[in-house]
Design a protein around this motif. Structure first.
Motif, PDB file in Angstrom:
ATOM      1  N   LEU A 176      39.080  34.017  33.495  1.00 37.52           N
ATOM      2  CA  LEU A 176      38.914  32.875  34.389  1.00 37.52           C
ATOM      3  C   LEU A 176      39.432  33.228  35.788  1.00 37.52           C
ATOM      4  O   LEU A 176      38.763  32.972  36.801  1.00 37.52           O
ATOM      5  CB  LEU A 176      39.672  31.664  33.830  1.00 37.52           C
ATOM      6  CG  LEU A 176      39.255  30.277  34.323  1.00 37.52           C
ATOM      7  CD1 LEU A 176      37.831  29.967  33.893  1.00 37.52           C
ATOM      8  CD2 LEU A 176      40.214  29.234  33.785  1.00 37.52           C
ATOM      9  N   ILE A 177      40.592  33.850  35.839  1.00 35.38           N
ATOM     10  CA  ILE A 177      41.214  34.196  37.117  1.00 35.38           C
ATOM     11  C   ILE A 177      40.414  35.270  37.849  1.00 35.38           C
ATOM     12  O   ILE A 177      40.119  35.136  39.048  1.00 35.38           O
ATOM     13  CB  ILE A 177      42.663  34.676  36.898  1.00 35.38           C
ATOM     14  CG1 ILE A 177      43.519  33.518  36.363  1.00 35.38           C
ATOM     15  CG2 ILE A 177      43.249  35.219  38.202  1.00 35.38           C
ATOM     16  CD1 ILE A 177      44.908  33.924  35.950  1.00 35.38           C
ATOM     17  N   VAL A 178      40.051  36.337  37.152  1.00 34.46           N
ATOM     18  CA  VAL A 178      39.387  37.452  37.826  1.00 34.46           C
ATOM     19  C   VAL A 178      37.993  37.071  38.316  1.00 34.46           C
ATOM     20  O   VAL A 178      37.562  37.490  39.395  1.00 34.46           O
ATOM     21  CB  VAL A 178      39.328  38.693  36.905  1.00 34.46           C
ATOM     22  CG1 VAL A 178      38.264  38.538  35.830  1.00 34.46           C
ATOM     23  CG2 VAL A 178      39.050  39.951  37.731  1.00 34.46           C
ATOM     24  N   ASN A 179      37.284  36.243  37.570  1.00 35.12           N
ATOM     25  CA  ASN A 179      35.961  35.802  38.022  1.00 35.12           C
ATOM     26  C   ASN A 179      36.061  34.859  39.211  1.00 35.12           C
ATOM     27  O   ASN A 179      35.185  34.861  40.089  1.00 35.12           O
ATOM     28  CB  ASN A 179      35.199  35.140  36.872  1.00 35.12           C
ATOM     29  CG  ASN A 179      34.552  36.151  35.961  1.00 35.12           C
ATOM     30  OD1 ASN A 179      33.594  36.824  36.325  1.00 35.12           O
ATOM     31  ND2 ASN A 179      35.073  36.286  34.749  1.00 35.12           N
ATOM     32  N   ALA A 180      37.127  34.067  39.267  1.00 34.66           N
ATOM     33  CA  ALA A 180      37.349  33.204  40.429  1.00 34.66           C
ATOM     34  C   ALA A 180      37.600  34.056  41.670  1.00 34.66           C
ATOM     35  O   ALA A 180      37.079  33.767  42.757  1.00 34.66           O
ATOM     36  CB  ALA A 180      38.533  32.272  40.171  1.00 34.66           C
ATOM     37  N   LEU A 181      38.377  35.129  41.526  1.00 40.05           N
ATOM     38  CA  LEU A 181      38.644  36.031  42.643  1.00 40.05           C
ATOM     39  C   LEU A 181      37.366  36.724  43.117  1.00 40.05           C
ATOM     40  O   LEU A 181      37.116  36.864  44.317  1.00 40.05           O
ATOM     41  CB  LEU A 181      39.685  37.078  42.240  1.00 40.05           C
ATOM     42  CG  LEU A 181      41.111  36.566  42.024  1.00 40.05           C
ATOM     43  CD1 LEU A 181      41.996  37.687  41.488  1.00 40.05           C
ATOM     44  CD2 LEU A 181      41.688  36.014  43.319  1.00 40.05           C
ATOM     45  N   LEU A 182      36.552  37.172  42.170  1.00 41.64           N
ATOM     46  CA  LEU A 182      35.306  37.846  42.509  1.00 41.64           C
ATOM     47  C   LEU A 182      34.336  36.888  43.206  1.00 41.64           C
ATOM     48  O   LEU A 182      33.653  37.270  44.165  1.00 41.64           O
ATOM     49  CB  LEU A 182      34.669  38.436  41.250  1.00 41.64           C
ATOM     50  CG  LEU A 182      35.350  39.694  40.707  1.00 41.64           C
ATOM     51  CD1 LEU A 182      34.921  39.972  39.272  1.00 41.64           C
ATOM     52  CD2 LEU A 182      35.029  40.893  41.603  1.00 41.64           C
ATOM     53  N   LEU A 183      34.284  35.668  42.735  1.00 41.20           N
ATOM     54  CA  LEU A 183      33.413  34.671  43.357  1.00 41.20           C
ATOM     55  C   LEU A 183      33.824  34.419  44.806  1.00 41.20           C
ATOM     56  O   LEU A 183      32.978  34.362  45.706  1.00 41.20           O
ATOM     57  CB  LEU A 183      33.471  33.358  42.565  1.00 41.20           C
ATOM     58  CG  LEU A 183      32.488  33.209  41.412  1.00 41.20           C
ATOM     59  CD1 LEU A 183      32.787  31.943  40.630  1.00 41.20           C
ATOM     60  CD2 LEU A 183      31.061  33.194  41.924  1.00 41.20           C
ATOM     61  N   PHE A 184      35.115  34.278  45.023  1.00 46.29           N
ATOM     62  CA  PHE A 184      35.597  34.029  46.382  1.00 46.29           C
ATOM     63  C   PHE A 184      35.314  35.222  47.285  1.00 46.29           C
ATOM     64  O   PHE A 184      34.920  35.059  48.445  1.00 46.29           O
ATOM     65  CB  PHE A 184      37.101  33.737  46.364  1.00 46.29           C
ATOM     66  CG  PHE A 184      37.658  33.436  47.733  1.00 46.29           C
ATOM     67  CD1 PHE A 184      37.382  32.225  48.351  1.00 46.29           C
ATOM     68  CD2 PHE A 184      38.445  34.360  48.398  1.00 46.29           C
ATOM     69  CE1 PHE A 184      37.880  31.945  49.619  1.00 46.29           C
ATOM     70  CE2 PHE A 184      38.950  34.089  49.664  1.00 46.29           C
ATOM     71  CZ  PHE A 184      38.672  32.881  50.277  1.00 46.29           C
ATOM     72  N   ALA A 185      35.488  36.441  46.743  1.00 43.05           N
ATOM     73  CA  ALA A 185      35.242  37.646  47.530  1.00 43.05           C
ATOM     74  C   ALA A 185      33.779  37.741  47.948  1.00 43.05           C
ATOM     75  O   ALA A 185      33.464  38.108  49.088  1.00 43.05           O
ATOM     76  CB  ALA A 185      35.646  38.884  46.739  1.00 43.05           C
ATOM     77  N   VAL A 186      32.872  37.399  47.042  1.00 45.31           N
ATOM     78  CA  VAL A 186      31.441  37.503  47.335  1.00 45.31           C
ATOM     79  C   VAL A 186      30.966  36.404  48.289  1.00 45.31           C
ATOM     80  O   VAL A 186      30.165  36.659  49.198  1.00 45.31           O
ATOM     81  CB  VAL A 186      30.621  37.451  46.028  1.00 45.31           C
ATOM     82  CG1 VAL A 186      29.133  37.378  46.335  1.00 45.31           C
ATOM     83  CG2 VAL A 186      30.914  38.671  45.161  1.00 45.31           C
ATOM     84  N   TYR A 187      31.470  35.189  48.092  1.00 53.71           N
ATOM     85  CA  TYR A 187      30.939  34.045  48.843  1.00 53.71           C
ATOM     86  C   TYR A 187      31.861  33.544  49.958  1.00 53.71           C
ATOM     87  O   TYR A 187      31.594  32.486  50.536  1.00 53.71           O
ATOM     88  CB  TYR A 187      30.656  32.890  47.883  1.00 53.71           C
ATOM     89  CG  TYR A 187      29.515  33.163  46.937  1.00 53.71           C
ATOM     90  CD1 TYR A 187      28.208  33.302  47.402  1.00 53.71           C
ATOM     91  CD2 TYR A 187      29.739  33.291  45.565  1.00 53.71           C
ATOM     92  CE1 TYR A 187      27.155  33.555  46.538  1.00 53.71           C
ATOM     93  CE2 TYR A 187      28.689  33.550  44.685  1.00 53.71           C
ATOM     94  CZ  TYR A 187      27.407  33.674  45.176  1.00 53.71           C
ATOM     95  OH  TYR A 187      26.368  33.929  44.317  1.00 53.71           O
ATOM     96  N   LYS A 188      32.912  34.281  50.276  1.00 54.55           N
ATOM     97  CA  LYS A 188      33.881  33.789  51.266  1.00 54.55           C
ATOM     98  C   LYS A 188      33.244  33.502  52.620  1.00 54.55           C
ATOM     99  O   LYS A 188      33.582  32.511  53.277  1.00 54.55           O
ATOM    100  CB  LYS A 188      35.038  34.778  51.424  1.00 54.55           C
ATOM    101  CG  LYS A 188      34.663  36.086  52.099  1.00 54.55           C
ATOM    102  CD  LYS A 188      35.859  37.005  52.219  1.00 54.55           C
ATOM    103  CE  LYS A 188      35.542  38.223  53.078  1.00 54.55           C
ATOM    104  NZ  LYS A 188      34.350  38.981  52.603  1.00 54.55           N
ATOM    105  N   LYS A 189      32.316  34.376  53.059  1.00 57.50           N
ATOM    106  CA  LYS A 189      31.680  34.174  54.363  1.00 57.50           C
ATOM    107  C   LYS A 189      30.879  32.883  54.384  1.00 57.50           C
ATOM    108  O   LYS A 189      30.897  32.139  55.370  1.00 57.50           O
ATOM    109  CB  LYS A 189      30.774  35.363  54.690  1.00 57.50           C
ATOM    110  CG  LYS A 189      31.540  36.650  54.970  1.00 57.50           C
ATOM    111  CD  LYS A 189      30.587  37.771  55.361  1.00 57.50           C
ATOM    112  CE  LYS A 189      31.350  39.051  55.666  1.00 57.50           C
ATOM    113  NZ  LYS A 189      30.425  40.174  56.034  1.00 57.50           N
ATOM    114  N   ARG A 190      30.161  32.611  53.298  1.00 61.37           N
ATOM    115  CA  ARG A 190      29.374  31.377  53.223  1.00 61.37           C
ATOM    116  C   ARG A 190      30.281  30.157  53.185  1.00 61.37           C
ATOM    117  O   ARG A 190      29.987  29.121  53.798  1.00 61.37           O
ATOM    118  CB  ARG A 190      28.483  31.397  51.977  1.00 61.37           C
ATOM    119  CG  ARG A 190      27.451  32.516  51.974  1.00 61.37           C
ATOM    120  CD  ARG A 190      26.583  32.432  50.744  1.00 61.37           C
ATOM    121  NE  ARG A 190      25.685  33.583  50.639  1.00 61.37           N
ATOM    122  CZ  ARG A 190      24.805  33.750  49.662  1.00 61.37           C
ATOM    123  NH1 ARG A 190      24.687  32.835  48.711  1.00 61.37           N
ATOM    124  NH2 ARG A 190      24.035  34.830  49.643  1.00 61.37           N
TER     125      ARG A 190
END
Length: 203
Positions: A176-190
């Motif tokens: 749960l934690i690692v996928n949340a981090l990956l999601l934020f990393a990918v979509y942070k600009k948006r």
């Protein structure tokens, strides 16, 4: 089959769909997986699955751990099919991979299923760092929908956990934690762009 089992099946379907998107983009050369991350993502959960089964963890909850290893294995294999999907590895990537392997070696020396699961999660965490860094710097080389699907799949698994102990819940919490981090990393600009737009409109 009860409601909890249905959630596990739905979670598995979502995970498979998300991985399909990543594999499709990898074969097309659009997505460039970090092989250190994906190889270790395959190895650590599969070891965690074996440890969970040895500790007599609930089979339905363990299915999610197995898929967390099996699906990355397919992505890792797909990365060798299209040369355009190759991502150049750095010493930092290999260092993270070495730490991941070390955690798994320590697991092999400790006769404890509980510690095995925790060490598998630690190893998987080290393996995640190169992709988190890559996704932060070059989000266009990742397929974000895969991490969203994985996050949702884990959320669906949570209600089906029969006992909140190390065997049944530790790896789920980590995922749960690692996928949340990956999601934020990918979509942070948006995310930041939309936030700015909202602020400008509100002014």
């Amino acid at each position: 089959m009860n409601f909890s089992h249905a959630l596990v099946i739905l979670s598995a379907v979502i995970s498979i769909a998300g991985s399909y998107a990543y594999i499709r983009d990898t074969l097309a050369g659009k997505t460039k997986p970090n092989r250190i991350s994906w190889s270790m993502w395959a190895l650590a959960p599969l070891i965690g699955t074996a440890a969970a089964l040895y500790a007599h963890a609930d089979i339905w909850a363990t299915v999610r751990i197995f898929l967390a290893g099996f699906l990355p294995l397919i992505v890792f294999i797909a990365s060798f099919i299209n040369r355009q999907s190759f991502w150049k590895l750095t010493p930092f990537d290999f260092l993270c991979g070495a730490c991941s392997v070390l955690a798994l070696i320590v697991w092999g020396l400790i006769d404890s299923p509980q510690y095995a699961i925790l060490l598998a999660a630690v190893g998987d965490g080290f393996a995640s760092i190169p992709t988190i860094v890559k996704a932060w710097k070059f989000p266009e080389t990742e397929t974000g929908i895969t991490y969203l699907a994985s996050f949702v799949a884990v959320v669906l698994i949570i209600p089906s956990i029969p006992r909140w102990d190390i065997e049944n819940s530790a790896f789920q919490i980590y995922l749960l934690i690692v996928n949340a981090l990956l999601l934020f990393a990918v979509y942070k600009k948006r995310i930041f762009l939309r936030t700015r737009r909202v602020e400008m409109v509100s002014k």
